[in-house]
Design an enzyme around this catalytic site. Structure first.
Site, mmCIF file in Angstrom:
data_model
loop_
_atom_site.group_PDB
_atom_site.id
_atom_site.type_symbol
_atom_site.label_atom_id
_atom_site.label_comp_id
_atom_site.label_asym_id
_atom_site.label_seq_id
_atom_site.Cartn_x
_atom_site.Cartn_y
_atom_site.Cartn_z
ATOM 1 N N ASP A 18 0.838 -1.199 0.000
ATOM 2 C CA ASP A 18 0.000 0.000 0.000
ATOM 3 C C ASP A 18 0.869 1.244 0.000
ATOM 4 O O ASP A 18 1.808 1.360 0.790
ATOM 5 C CB ASP A 18 -0.896 0.048 1.248
ATOM 6 N N ASN A 131 -12.569 8.976 4.197
ATOM 7 C CA ASN A 131 -12.772 8.152 3.006
ATOM 8 C C ASN A 131 -11.437 7.666 2.470
ATOM 9 O O ASN A 131 -10.405 8.304 2.667
ATOM 10 C CB ASN A 131 -13.484 8.950 1.905
ATOM 11 N N GLN A 289 -15.322 10.920 16.037
ATOM 12 C CA GLN A 289 -14.908 11.237 14.668
ATOM 13 C C GLN A 289 -13.430 11.678 14.616
ATOM 14 O O GLN A 289 -12.694 11.338 13.696
ATOM 15 C CB GLN A 289 -15.813 12.347 14.119
ATOM 16 N N ASP A 300 -11.040 -5.169 6.220
ATOM 17 C CA ASP A 300 -10.097 -6.288 6.338
ATOM 18 C C ASP A 300 -9.896 -6.647 7.809
ATOM 19 O O ASP A 300 -9.823 -7.819 8.178
ATOM 20 C CB ASP A 300 -8.729 -5.909 5.747
#
Length: 345
Positions: A18, A131, A289, A300
């Site tokens: 990643d 996101n 948050q 995952d």
């Protein structure tokens, strides 16, 4: 006495490195990306990889959906080491060395098929707020070869040692025949095979291999978007997530000794799961948050936590609780990384 044996959990998938960075909306628009999605890289995304590595705070983490999940499962279990086995294809380059090192550090028994035709696969994780838009350049991961790896006696014997199997739907684009061989083995031996819907594009464009393996699937995982897409593609004509779970549960199944379990996560909303003939909801752990660093790897991690209890033969409720715990830990950190030890009781 350890309650769980080595190689009891088997995973197979796309081992990716990643490459994670915070980007802005202009960056997403430039490459035609949705804020929250998973796609395979196309020609137009080539420059994205060159651009993202130049971001000021770029981070590199071992990734790949299935590999993340088995690592989290191993982390939750702690001892013995190597409860989790992982198969996938990598290159012979710097990135492959990182993946091997990270798997070893996570105490996962990784057996990679190594080839030099293609470089190790990468996944650009483009983070905006909570996101994440994932763009996977499979490269070597796409070169997994059933005959040259899975079928080799020393490797297949590791498959036979397992009692729980997990493969993310992403691998359907690579080697559906490998998935079928493992799924049939599980079904024939009354072992547990789990599959993840993984991304909307799997249900849309890899429908045939997906539905070919479905009769062997004991546990279906997915999130709310993937569930909705699957329902639409299958002509369920409902958007009610509990009803979709029920319909997925009742799809044809070969091993009648195990009723299929369907588990749909919904981000911060309740997780929905089939319990026997009922559909129940399981609230996730509350999180402020401001404590969410990035949601990459949350799904995952949920599966990893779930599998860690499943392989120890714990009840479904415990598996889901462990999944919620693991996801809650991972979203407080960059990528699918975790602290030294879990604090799950």
């Amino acid at each position: 006495m350890p309650t769980v044996s080595q190689n009891a959990l088997f995973g197979m998938g796309n081992p990716l490195l990643d490459i994670s960075a915070v980007v802005d909306k202009d960056f997403l628009d430039k490459y035609g990306l949705k804020p929250n999605d998973q796609i395979l890289a196309e020609e137009k995304h080539k420059a994205l990889f060159d651009e993202i590595v130049k971001k000021s705070k770029v981070e590199y983490h071992a990734g790949g959906s299935t590999q993340n999940s088995v690592k989290i499962a191993q982390w939750m279990i702690q001892e013995p080491h190597k409860v989790a086995t992982f198969f996938g294809c990598i290159g012979t380059d710097h990135f492959s060395e990182i993946l091997k090192q990270k798997a070893a550090e996570a105490h996962v028994d990784a057996h990679y098929y190594e080839q030099s035709q293609e470089p190790t696969g990468t996944c650009a994780a483009c983070i905006t707020g909570d996101n994440r838009s994932l763009v996977a350049n499979l490269a070597a991961a796409n070169c997994y070869n059933k005959e040259k790896h899975l079928d080799v006696d020393s490797n297949w014997s590791l498959v036979e040692k397992a009692r729980v199997y997990y493969i993310a739907g992403f691998f359907l684009t690579v080697s559906p025949e490998s998935i079928l061989k493992v799924a049939k083995h599980a079904s024939d031996n009354n072992k547990i095979f789990g599959l993840n819907l993984s991304a909307p594009f799997i249900s849309q464009f890899f429908k045939e291999p997906l539905m070919k393996v479905m009769p062997y699937v004991d546990i279906v995982f997915g999130n709310e978007t993937e569930a909705a897409t699957f329902a639409k593609e299958q002509g369920f004509e409902t958007e009610d997530i509990a009803e979709i779970a029920r319909r997925v549960q009742s799809l044809p199944k070969v091993n009648k000794n195990r009723q299929r379990i369907v588990v749909f996560t919904q981000g911060r909303e309740d997780t929905v799961a089939t319990v026997g003939d009922k559909v129940k909801i399981f609230p996730v752990l509350d999180i402020d948050q401001n404590d969410i660093v990035d949601t990459n790897g949350a799904g995952d991690a949920f599966v990893g936590g779930f599998l860690s209890e499943l392989v120890q033969e714990k009840p479904l409720e415990e598996c889901i609780r462990a999944g919620h715990y693991a996801a809650n830990v991972i979203i407080r950190r960059v990528g699918c990384t975790f602290p030294e030890k879990p604090d799950f009781h």
